[in-house]
Scaffold this active site. Structure first.
Site, PDB file in Angstrom:
ATOM      1  N   LYS A  73     -10.509  -0.885  10.680  1.00 33.75           N
ATOM      2  CA  LYS A  73     -10.677  -2.057   9.838  1.00 33.75           C
ATOM      3  C   LYS A  73     -11.115  -3.286  10.624  1.00 33.75           C
ATOM      4  CE  LYS A  73      -7.345  -0.602   6.388  1.00 33.75           C
ATOM      5  NZ  LYS A  73      -8.166  -0.283   5.190  1.00 33.75           N
TER       6      LYS A  73
ATOM      7  N   ASP B  41       3.088  -4.674   8.121  1.00 33.10           N
ATOM      8  CA  ASP B  41       1.874  -3.869   7.972  1.00 33.10           C
ATOM      9  C   ASP B  41       0.689  -4.827   8.051  1.00 33.10           C
ATOM     10  OD1 ASP B  41       0.583  -1.789   5.215  1.00 33.10           O
ATOM     11  OD2 ASP B  41      -0.395  -2.692   6.955  1.00 33.10           O
TER      12      ASP B  41
ATOM     13  N   HIS C 192       0.882  -1.171   0.000  1.00 32.01           N
ATOM     14  CA  HIS C 192       0.000   0.000   0.000  1.00 32.01           C
ATOM     15  C   HIS C 192       0.920   1.223   0.000  1.00 32.01           C
ATOM     16  CE1 HIS C 192      -2.668   3.036   1.822  1.00 32.01           C
ATOM     17  NE2 HIS C 192      -3.674   2.287   1.479  1.00 32.01           N
TER      18      HIS C 192
ATOM     19  N   GLN D 220      -4.524  -5.274   6.793  1.00 30.66           N
ATOM     20  CA  GLN D 220      -5.497  -6.178   6.169  1.00 30.66           C
ATOM     21  C   GLN D 220      -5.532  -7.554   6.818  1.00 30.66           C
ATOM     22  OE1 GLN D 220      -7.809  -5.431   3.969  1.00 30.66           O
ATOM     23  NE2 GLN D 220      -7.094  -3.341   3.695  1.00 30.66           N
TER      24      GLN D 220
ATOM     25  N   CYS E 247      -4.716   2.428  -3.689  1.00 31.86           N
ATOM     26  CA  CYS E 247      -3.447   2.934  -3.118  1.00 31.86           C
ATOM     27  C   CYS E 247      -2.342   1.893  -3.265  1.00 31.86           C
ATOM     28  CB  CYS E 247      -3.603   3.328  -1.660  1.00 31.86           C
ATOM     29  SG  CYS E 247      -4.725   4.673  -1.414  1.00 31.86           S
TER      30      CYS E 247
HETATM   31  C1  LIG Z   1      -2.277  -2.865   3.686  1.00 32.19           C
HETATM   32  C2  LIG Z   1      -2.648  -1.457   4.103  1.00 32.19           C
HETATM   33  N1  LIG Z   1      -1.700  -0.664   4.658  1.00 32.19           N
HETATM   34  C3  LIG Z   1      -1.990   0.596   5.059  1.00 32.19           C
HETATM   35  C4  LIG Z   1      -3.259   1.113   4.901  1.00 32.19           C
HETATM   36  C5  LIG Z   1      -3.560   2.519   5.409  1.00 32.19           C
HETATM   37  O1  LIG Z   1      -4.425   2.382   6.522  1.00 32.19           O
HETATM   38  P1  LIG Z   1      -5.039   3.704   7.201  1.00 32.19           P
HETATM   39  O2  LIG Z   1      -3.887   4.445   7.780  1.00 32.19           O
HETATM   40  O3  LIG Z   1      -6.010   3.179   8.239  1.00 32.19           O
HETATM   41  O4  LIG Z   1      -5.713   4.443   6.082  1.00 32.19           O
HETATM   42  C6  LIG Z   1      -4.264   0.338   4.315  1.00 32.19           C
HETATM   43  C7  LIG Z   1      -5.645   0.923   4.089  1.00 32.19           C
HETATM   44  N2  LIG Z   1      -6.301   0.327   2.990  1.00 32.19           N
HETATM   45  C8  LIG Z   1      -7.382   0.856   2.402  1.00 32.19           C
HETATM   46  C9  LIG Z   1      -8.051   1.989   2.711  1.00 32.19           C
HETATM   47  O5  LIG Z   1      -9.104   2.104   1.804  1.00 32.19           O
HETATM   48  N3  LIG Z   1      -9.065   1.038   0.928  1.00 32.19           N
HETATM   49  C10 LIG Z   1      -8.017   0.263   1.290  1.00 32.19           C
HETATM   50  O6  LIG Z   1      -7.675  -0.792   0.722  1.00 32.19           O
HETATM   51  C11 LIG Z   1      -3.959  -0.974   3.929  1.00 32.19           C
HETATM   52  O7  LIG Z   1      -4.901  -1.776   3.402  1.00 32.19           O
END
Ligand SMILES: Cc1ncc(COP(=O)(O)O)c(CNc2co[nH]c2=O)c1O
Length: 405
Positions: free
Chosen positions: A225, A199, A122, A202, A363
């Protein structure tokens, strides 16, 4: 606890609405999860009964709020099996947690050092490491991906050298749902003396990470999430590494003594928790984790696997469909396109039929570049979705195909 899908669905008020006159089918769980009533109630309860600033208040409410916040930290420590509660830092999400670590490494890396990420990352686990390399003169290297969406482990081992200082990879790809062999990645990195950040954004909706079993040096994830509030997250770091990294933000809470000549810093975890935190969010995140543990991650994994298998089976019957991320081990995320049709157009049409998926690059533009596509249609299932909802998505996709072909 017995897994009762109807009882579970009754606990998510948002699921029972119509969108464009059709029942909502929420298949964008990889972007953010929906919230059970117990989480919604906990947020209201905090602000109705115990809201106060924490850690240094002398009055009752401040003590009650402090105790609730620190009890949540201990709950999360146990959830991820961290050795110490002070290794569990509250953040605003995965992005913040990665930036905190990458910013620290940007100050301790030097010319000739190497940072390894993967092609599946990501943007939140790419850009902070580019900042760190630009700042320090270190070199960024990338583990290549293979056609089925897995990472090339042969190439990974060849990338590792005695100059590798940190490896940062996701546990599960948000764009493809592919599960990475993080235990192997960690073992190989440690053999050359490199640290590893995982990370887990997910992964944590689908499994309970055991950070001591993994032996990762850092593990990050987002509360939104896993049924928790937006603006919450966790950064786990091994004590030795958290003591080595410089503070990320300066201000109240994170200091021991401030003079204009010199400031000394607070001990862990406060050194990395400057300012008034998202107190309600931290407490409610603990409630969300309790809720998932009550359902049971074994139940969640088994049910989501059923949905994934059924979704793949039904989608495979559609003319012209192309799947991305076809490894055996996957989370309940399916990325696909229809030959000659732009993913955005499909997403927009099925939204009119109540179906919520995500389309675009997620992303993860390097993955889209690898497949030479503008993006994908991503359906991501959670334990509160049903096979009947998958059937509704299939019917909507057929209508979209007829309109767009
Ligand atoms: C693997 C992964 N890393 C980092 C992030 C960033 O997380 P945040 O700091 O909570 O935003 C996401 C968010 N993924 C997604 C956010 O919206 N669609 C997605 O797939 C992610 O899926």
């Amino acid at each position: 606890m017995k897994f009762d899908i109807n009882k579970i669905r009754s606990q998510f008020p948002i699921l029972h609405q119509q969108v464009n006159g059709k029942p909502l089918v929420y298949f964008d769980n990889a972007a953010t999860s929906q919230k059970p009533q117990v989480v919604i109630d906990a947020e209201v309860k905090y602000y109705s009964e115990i809201n106060a600033n924490i850690h240094r208040g002398v009055h009752h409410l401040s003590q009650v709020a402090t105790d609730a916040y620190e009890e949540s930290r201990i709950k999360i420590q146990k959830h991820i099996n961290a050795k110490n509660s002070f290794e569990v830092l509250f953040t605003s999400g995965t992005t913040f947690g990665i930036n905190l670590v990458a910013n620290g490494f940007g100050q301790i890396l030097k010319q000739g050092d190497e940072v390894i990420v993967s092609h599946l990352e990501h943007h939140s686990n790419i850009v902070p490491w580019q900042f760190a390399c630009e700042r320090s003169g270190a070199t960024l290297k990338v583990i290549p991906m293979l056609q089925n969406g897995s990472l090339d482990m042969e190439a990974y081992q060849n990338l590792l050298t005695e100059n590798t200082k940190i490896v940062a990879v996701n546990h599960i790809s948000n764009a493809l749902g592919v599960v990475n062999p993080v235990k192997f990645i960690i073992e190989k990195a440690h053999q050359v003396g490199a640290a590893v950040l995982i990370d887990g954004a997910q992964a944590t909706p689908h499994l309970k990470p055991d950070v001591q079993e993994l032996d990762c040096d850092f593990y990050v994830f987002s509360g939104h999430k896993i049924g928790g509030p937006t603006g919450t997250g966790i950064l786990y770091g091994k004590e030795a590494w958290l003591n080595k990294l410089p503070p990320y933000q300066g201000g109240g809470e994170m200091i021991k003594e401030v003079t204009f000549e010199k400031t000394t810093y607070a001990c862990l975890p406060h050194k990395f928790e400057a300012g008034t935190p998202n107190i309600a969010g931290g407490i409610v995140l603990g409630v969300a984790i309790d809720y998932l543990n009550e359902i049971g991650f074994d139940n969640i994994a088994a049910y989501e696997q059923e949905l994934l298998d059924y979704g793949m089976q039904q989608l495979s019957k559609l003319e012209g469909i192309e799947f991305y991320g076809t490894t055996a081990e996957k989370a309940s995320v399916i990325s696909f396109n229809f030959k000659g049709i732009h993913p955005y157009d499909v997403g927009a049409i099925i939204d009119k039929l109540g179906i919520a998926v995500r389309t675009g690059h997620h992303c993860a533009q390097p993955i889209m570049n690898y497949f030479d596509i503008p993006g994908t249609i991503r359906a991501s299932f959670a334990f509160y979705n049903t096979k009947e909802e998958i059937d509704a998505m299939i019917e909507a996709l057929k209508k979209a195909q007829m309109m767009l072909q």
